[in-house]
Design an enzyme around this catalytic site. Structure first.
Site, PDB file in Angstrom:
ATOM      1  N   ALA A  81      -5.419 -10.157  73.272  1.00 22.29           N
ATOM      2  CA  ALA A  81      -4.574  -8.493  73.307  1.00 22.29           C
ATOM      3  C   ALA A  81      -3.516  -8.374  74.689  1.00 22.29           C
ATOM      4  O   ALA A  81      -2.850  -8.288  73.950  1.00 22.29           O
ATOM      5  CB  ALA A  81      -5.506  -7.254  73.379  1.00 22.29           C
ATOM      6  N   GLY A 127      -1.290 -11.063  74.238  1.00 20.85           N
ATOM      7  CA  GLY A 127      -0.471 -10.401  72.799  1.00 20.85           C
ATOM      8  C   GLY A 127       0.212  -9.589  72.619  1.00 20.85           C
ATOM      9  O   GLY A 127       1.292  -9.224  72.292  1.00 20.85           O
ATOM     10  N   ASP A 128       0.303  -8.484  73.563  1.00 20.78           N
ATOM     11  CA  ASP A 128       1.064  -7.218  73.911  1.00 20.78           C
ATOM     12  C   ASP A 128       2.694  -7.404  74.430  1.00 20.78           C
ATOM     13  O   ASP A 128       2.987  -6.794  74.205  1.00 20.78           O
ATOM     14  CB  ASP A 128       0.442  -6.093  74.550  1.00 20.78           C
ATOM     15  CG  ASP A 128       1.485  -5.388  75.101  1.00 20.78           C
ATOM     16  OD1 ASP A 128       1.262  -4.269  74.307  1.00 20.78           O
ATOM     17  OD2 ASP A 128       1.116  -5.045  76.320  1.00 20.78           O
ATOM     18  N   ALA A 129       2.126  -8.163  75.388  1.00 18.10           N
ATOM     19  CA  ALA A 129       3.931  -8.544  75.840  1.00 18.10           C
ATOM     20  C   ALA A 129       4.279  -9.935  75.243  1.00 18.10           C
ATOM     21  O   ALA A 129       5.450  -9.296  75.187  1.00 18.10           O
ATOM     22  CB  ALA A 129       2.950  -9.557  77.040  1.00 18.10           C
TER      23      ALA A 129
END
Length: 178
Positions: free
Chosen positions: A63, A66-68
């Site tokens: 995550a 994945g956020d970036a």
């Protein structure tokens, strides 16, 4: 010597990257593009990235990246819409990356996800976190964490086509692609 390797990669020659797709040309918005090395392979080479076993990573690590990645995709789309004040670009990006929007996005994608993708999403959604977004419900925050874990997983697995297809389909179903 490294400069000559970079040049060879850019020209599409055989290199330590072996599978570089440097001979393909294409177009972006109707304009021809020059041949270029595969970004992921060039990044792996330049940053000296090691092969990884994704099964050893916690869903929160997935995550985290994945956020970036999702933020970069959204910002790329926002910038591509045309030059405007940075504050307006930030506001638009923030709307698309907030937990509620990500939760909605993964909800509209549910039927498209493979069993493997659902498992990654659920691992992220069910991961124990010590923080929560200020302006999100716990359900939205967990769903967003699951979505970000899935994005991170697909990114680290090098499955960019699938990642982009899911983001495209989700944003389109939500009416965010114009």
């Amino acid at each position: 010597m490294e400069e000559s390797i970079r040049q060879a990669v850019a020209e599409g020659a055989d290199s330590p990257l072996s599978a570089v797709s440097g001979s393909d040309t294409g177009t972006i918005q109707g304009l021809p593009t020059a041949p270029s090395p595969d970004f992921a392979q060039l990044m792996a080479y330049e940053l000296k990235l090691q092969k990884i076993d994704l099964r050893t990573y916690s869903p929160l690590v997935l995550a985290y990246i994945g956020d970036a990645v999702y933020e970069l995709l959204v910002r790329t789309k926002v910038v591509n819409a045309g030059s405007m004040q940075v504050s307006k670009m930030h506001k638009r990006s923030a709307e698309l990356v907030k937990a509620h929007t990500q939760a909605e996005l993964v909800h509209v994608l549910e039927e498209e996800l493979t069993e493997e993708e659902v498992a990654v999403y659920k691992r992220g959604r069910n991961a124990k976190t010590v923080t929560m977004a200020k302006h999100a419900t716990m359900a939205d925050y967990r769903a967003a964490t699951g979505f970000e874990a899935l994005v991170g997983y697909l990114y680290l697995a090098g499955r960019y086509d699938r990642l982009l297809r899911l983001v495209h389909d989700g944003l389109e179903k939500m009416g965010e692609l114009v």
